[in-house]
Design an enzyme around this catalytic site. Structure first.
Site, PDB file in Angstrom:
ATOM      1  N   SER A   2       0.783  -1.117  -0.213  1.00  9.39           N
ATOM      2  CA  SER A   2      -0.188  -0.055  -0.058  1.00  9.39           C
ATOM      3  C   SER A   2       0.650   1.262  -0.069  1.00  9.39           C
ATOM      4  O   SER A   2       1.953   1.090   0.439  1.00  9.39           O
ATOM      5  CB  SER A   2      -0.918  -0.144   1.406  1.00  9.39           C
TER       6      SER A   2
ATOM      7  N   TYR B 273      -1.375  -0.169  10.552  1.00  5.14           N
ATOM      8  CA  TYR B 273      -1.469  -0.813   9.274  1.00  5.14           C
ATOM      9  C   TYR B 273      -0.225  -0.413   8.262  1.00  5.14           C
ATOM     10  O   TYR B 273       0.379  -1.195   7.798  1.00  5.14           O
ATOM     11  CB  TYR B 273      -2.698  -0.059   8.666  1.00  5.14           C
TER      12      TYR B 273
ATOM     13  N   SER C 149       2.617  -2.327   8.826  1.00  9.85           N
ATOM     14  CA  SER C 149       2.405  -3.953   8.475  1.00  9.85           C
ATOM     15  C   SER C 149       2.855  -3.729   6.803  1.00  9.85           C
ATOM     16  O   SER C 149       3.326  -4.873   6.512  1.00  9.85           O
ATOM     17  CB  SER C 149       1.145  -4.358   8.811  1.00  9.85           C
ATOM     18  N   LYS C 150       2.384  -2.734   6.256  1.00  7.83           N
ATOM     19  CA  LYS C 150       2.626  -2.579   4.709  1.00  7.83           C
ATOM     20  C   LYS C 150       4.259  -2.515   4.421  1.00  7.83           C
ATOM     21  O   LYS C 150       4.673  -2.897   3.514  1.00  7.83           O
ATOM     22  CB  LYS C 150       1.686  -1.726   4.087  1.00  7.83           C
TER      23      LYS C 150
ATOM     24  N   ILE D 207      -8.399   2.650  -3.408  1.00 11.02           N
ATOM     25  CA  ILE D 207      -9.020   1.992  -4.496  1.00 11.02           C
ATOM     26  C   ILE D 207     -10.555   1.543  -4.035  1.00 11.02           C
ATOM     27  O   ILE D 207     -10.569   1.073  -2.821  1.00 11.02           O
ATOM     28  CB  ILE D 207      -8.218   0.432  -4.992  1.00 11.02           C
TER      29      ILE D 207
ATOM     30  N   THR E 192     -13.027  -0.334  -3.234  1.00 11.34           N
ATOM     31  CA  THR E 192     -13.353  -1.662  -2.717  1.00 11.34           C
ATOM     32  C   THR E 192     -14.078  -1.360  -0.919  1.00 11.34           C
ATOM     33  O   THR E 192     -14.234  -0.514  -0.819  1.00 11.34           O
ATOM     34  CB  THR E 192     -12.074  -2.329  -2.209  1.00 11.34           C
TER      35      THR E 192
HETATM   36  N1  LIG Z   1      -8.709  -0.701  -1.206  1.00 10.53           N
HETATM   37  C1  LIG Z   1      -7.832   0.320  -1.046  1.00 10.53           C
HETATM   38  O1  LIG Z   1      -7.983   1.412  -1.024  1.00 10.53           O
HETATM   39  C2  LIG Z   1      -6.261  -0.353  -0.715  1.00 10.53           C
HETATM   40  C3  LIG Z   1      -5.330   0.471  -0.690  1.00 10.53           C
HETATM   41  C4  LIG Z   1      -3.895  -0.159  -0.641  1.00 10.53           C
HETATM   42  C5  LIG Z   1      -3.763  -1.393  -0.470  1.00 10.53           C
HETATM   43  N2  LIG Z   1      -4.915  -2.202  -0.133  1.00 10.53           N
HETATM   44  C6  LIG Z   1      -4.594  -3.491   0.262  1.00 10.53           C
HETATM   45  O2  LIG Z   1      -5.371  -4.492  -0.972  1.00 10.53           O
HETATM   46  C7  LIG Z   1      -5.461  -5.699  -0.255  1.00 10.53           C
HETATM   47  C8  LIG Z   1      -6.817  -6.215  -0.588  1.00 10.53           C
HETATM   48  O3  LIG Z   1      -7.757  -5.298  -0.077  1.00 10.53           O
HETATM   49  P1  LIG Z   1      -9.175  -4.747  -0.465  1.00 10.53           P
HETATM   50  O4  LIG Z   1      -9.224  -3.311  -0.742  1.00 10.53           O
HETATM   51  O5  LIG Z   1      -9.532  -5.626  -1.767  1.00 10.53           O
HETATM   52  O6  LIG Z   1     -10.046  -5.098   0.691  1.00 10.53           O
HETATM   53  P2  LIG Z   1     -11.255  -6.065   0.633  1.00 10.53           P
HETATM   54  O7  LIG Z   1     -12.218  -5.953  -0.318  1.00 10.53           O
HETATM   55  O8  LIG Z   1     -11.879  -5.745   2.268  1.00 10.53           O
HETATM   56  O9  LIG Z   1     -10.610  -7.540   0.781  1.00 10.53           O
HETATM   57  C9  LIG Z   1      -9.711  -8.046   1.789  1.00 10.53           C
HETATM   58  C10 LIG Z   1      -9.707  -9.404   1.752  1.00 10.53           C
HETATM   59  O10 LIG Z   1      -8.931 -10.062   2.610  1.00 10.53           O
HETATM   60  C11 LIG Z   1      -9.409 -11.020   3.120  1.00 10.53           C
HETATM   61  N3  LIG Z   1      -9.182 -11.376   4.571  1.00 10.53           N
HETATM   62  C12 LIG Z   1      -9.108 -10.831   5.596  1.00 10.53           C
HETATM   63  N4  LIG Z   1      -8.862 -11.169   6.646  1.00 10.53           N
HETATM   64  C13 LIG Z   1      -8.653 -12.113   6.430  1.00 10.53           C
HETATM   65  C14 LIG Z   1      -8.122 -13.402   7.454  1.00 10.53           C
HETATM   66  N5  LIG Z   1      -7.810 -13.498   8.675  1.00 10.53           N
HETATM   67  N6  LIG Z   1      -8.063 -14.683   6.826  1.00 10.53           N
HETATM   68  C15 LIG Z   1      -8.203 -14.754   5.309  1.00 10.53           C
HETATM   69  N7  LIG Z   1      -8.589 -13.846   4.574  1.00 10.53           N
HETATM   70  C16 LIG Z   1      -8.645 -12.583   5.057  1.00 10.53           C
HETATM   71  C17 LIG Z   1     -11.028 -10.990   3.149  1.00 10.53           C
HETATM   72  O11 LIG Z   1     -11.735 -12.017   2.946  1.00 10.53           O
HETATM   73  P3  LIG Z   1     -12.831 -12.742   4.200  1.00 10.53           P
HETATM   74  O12 LIG Z   1     -13.549 -11.605   4.721  1.00 10.53           O
HETATM   75  O13 LIG Z   1     -13.797 -13.615   3.420  1.00 10.53           O
HETATM   76  O14 LIG Z   1     -11.620 -13.608   5.073  1.00 10.53           O
HETATM   77  C18 LIG Z   1     -10.980 -10.178   1.595  1.00 10.53           C
HETATM   78  O15 LIG Z   1     -10.989 -11.090   0.548  1.00 10.53           O
HETATM   79  C19 LIG Z   1      -5.184  -5.559   1.447  1.00 10.53           C
HETATM   80  O16 LIG Z   1      -4.116  -6.124   1.601  1.00 10.53           O
HETATM   81  C20 LIG Z   1      -5.122  -4.030   1.329  1.00 10.53           C
HETATM   82  O17 LIG Z   1      -4.332  -3.391   2.689  1.00 10.53           O
HETATM   83  C21 LIG Z   1      -6.131  -1.671  -0.437  1.00 10.53           C
END
Ligand SMILES: NC(=O)c1ccc[n+]([C@@H]2O[C@H](COP(=O)([O-])OP(=O)(O)OC[C@H]3O[C@@H](n4cnc5c(N)ncnc54)[C@H](OP(=O)(O)O)[C@@H]3O)[C@@H](O)[C@H]2O)c1
Length: 250
Positions: free
Chosen positions: A141, A154, A157-158, A187, A189
């Site tokens: 991130s 957070y 961790s990143k 993003i 989500t």
């Molecule tokens: N969206 C943003 O703006 C953004 C920006 C920078 C980086 N990111 C990174 O992108 C990655 C994906 O995030 P996203 O935006 O796609 O968020 P999201 O839609 O909330 O997806 C997060 C995913 O992580 C899974 N997860 C969470 N805790 C878990 C656990 N204990 N065991 C297994 N699976 C787990 C969730 O599945 P379940 O709930 O089904 O377990 C879900 O599939 C993350 O690492 C996030 O830090 C996101």
């Protein structure tokens, strides 16, 4: 026509595949010919992702990655008949934890899902039992480089991910394993809507204004991940590919 991002014949594990970036990545990788193993906790949403994939032979495993000690069993199950050629680590959580609320349990919770489980999977993937080499992509991130209120855990961790991929790239190069990360900004989500729900809707306008190209879509990140997995990126390892609509350029 030549497609340098072709992934036919590659078996790839995608964590966080039940939602957002992981889900969109799974869909794209299947269109590029990959066979996928999807991992997340929520089985219903995993089945939804499975139903959106191109091609056959995909699988899903409902698993909580905070159960570090059981990850080996999960990998044994996944690789029972066939090894892996790649990993996308997109599972992650981003709870807001202001400084006065920091405690060891919260640190452990965030680090376990966002970092420790990634390292455990990398360790196992690097063994001949689970792969004969391949490509690993972690979803980091911009929070690895830039801070925001309530995100010190957070962000840590990143940053841990981006620090480790460089060392892993060196250590695993002789096993034919490339290790990279993608560095997304905001993003669209569920994670972003959760964060803005907490911070208030006006925060979304502030966030959007900070990104010259506006908010990103999960596909914007999925495209970068697919590139890093593919042979088109065969000379790229230890890199963090920024996918941020210009956020960090300022
Ligand atoms: N969206 C943003 O703006 C953004 C920006 C920078 C980086 N990111 C990174 O992108 C990655 C994906 O995030 P996203 O935006 O796609 O968020 P999201 O839609 O909330 O997806 C997060 C995913 O992580 C899974 N997860 C969470 N805790 C878990 C656990 N204990 N065991 C297994 N699976 C787990 C969730 O599945 P379940 O709930 O089904 O377990 C879900 O599939 C993350 O690492 C996030 O830090 C996101």
């Amino acid at each position: 026509m030549i497609n340098p991002m072709e992934l036919t014949g590659k078996r790839i594990l995608v964590t966080g595949a039940s939602s957002g970036i992981g889900q969109n990545t799974g869909i794209l990788l299947s269109k590029l010919g990959a066979e996928l193993v999807l991992v997340a906790r929520n089985n219903e949403r995993l089945q939804e992702t499975l139903s959106m994939l191109n091609g056959e032979a995909h699988a899903s495993v409902s698993f909580d990655l905070s159960n570090i000690d059981d990850i080996k069993d999960m990998m044994d199950y996944i690789c029972m008949d066939k090894k892996l050629d790649g990993v996308v680590y997109s599972a992650g959580i981003a709870p807001i934890v202001p400084v006065p609320s920091i405690n060891y349990n919260k640190m452990l919770e965030i680090m376990t899902v966002n970092y420790f489980a990634f390292m455990e999977i990398v360790k196992l993937f690097s063994k001949r039992k689970y792969s004969n080499g391949g490509s690993i992509v972690a979803v980091s991130s911009v929070s690895s480089y830039a801070g925001w209120r309530g995100a010190s855990l957070y962000c840590g961790s990143k940053a841990a991910i981006d620090g480790s991929i460089r060392a892993l790239a060196i250590e695993l190069s002789n096993k034919g394993i490339r290790v990279n990360s993608v560095v997304p900004s905001n993003i669209k989500t569920k994670m972003l809507s959760d964060v803005t729900q907490y911070a208030g809707e006006e925060e979304l306008d502030v966030i959007t204004a900070r990104q010259p190209l506006g908010l990103g879509n999960p596909d914007d990140v999925a495209n970068a991940i697919a590139f890093l997995l593919s042979d088109a990126a065969r000379f790229i390892t230890g890199s963090s590919l920024v996918v941020d609509g210009g956020y960090l350029a300022q």
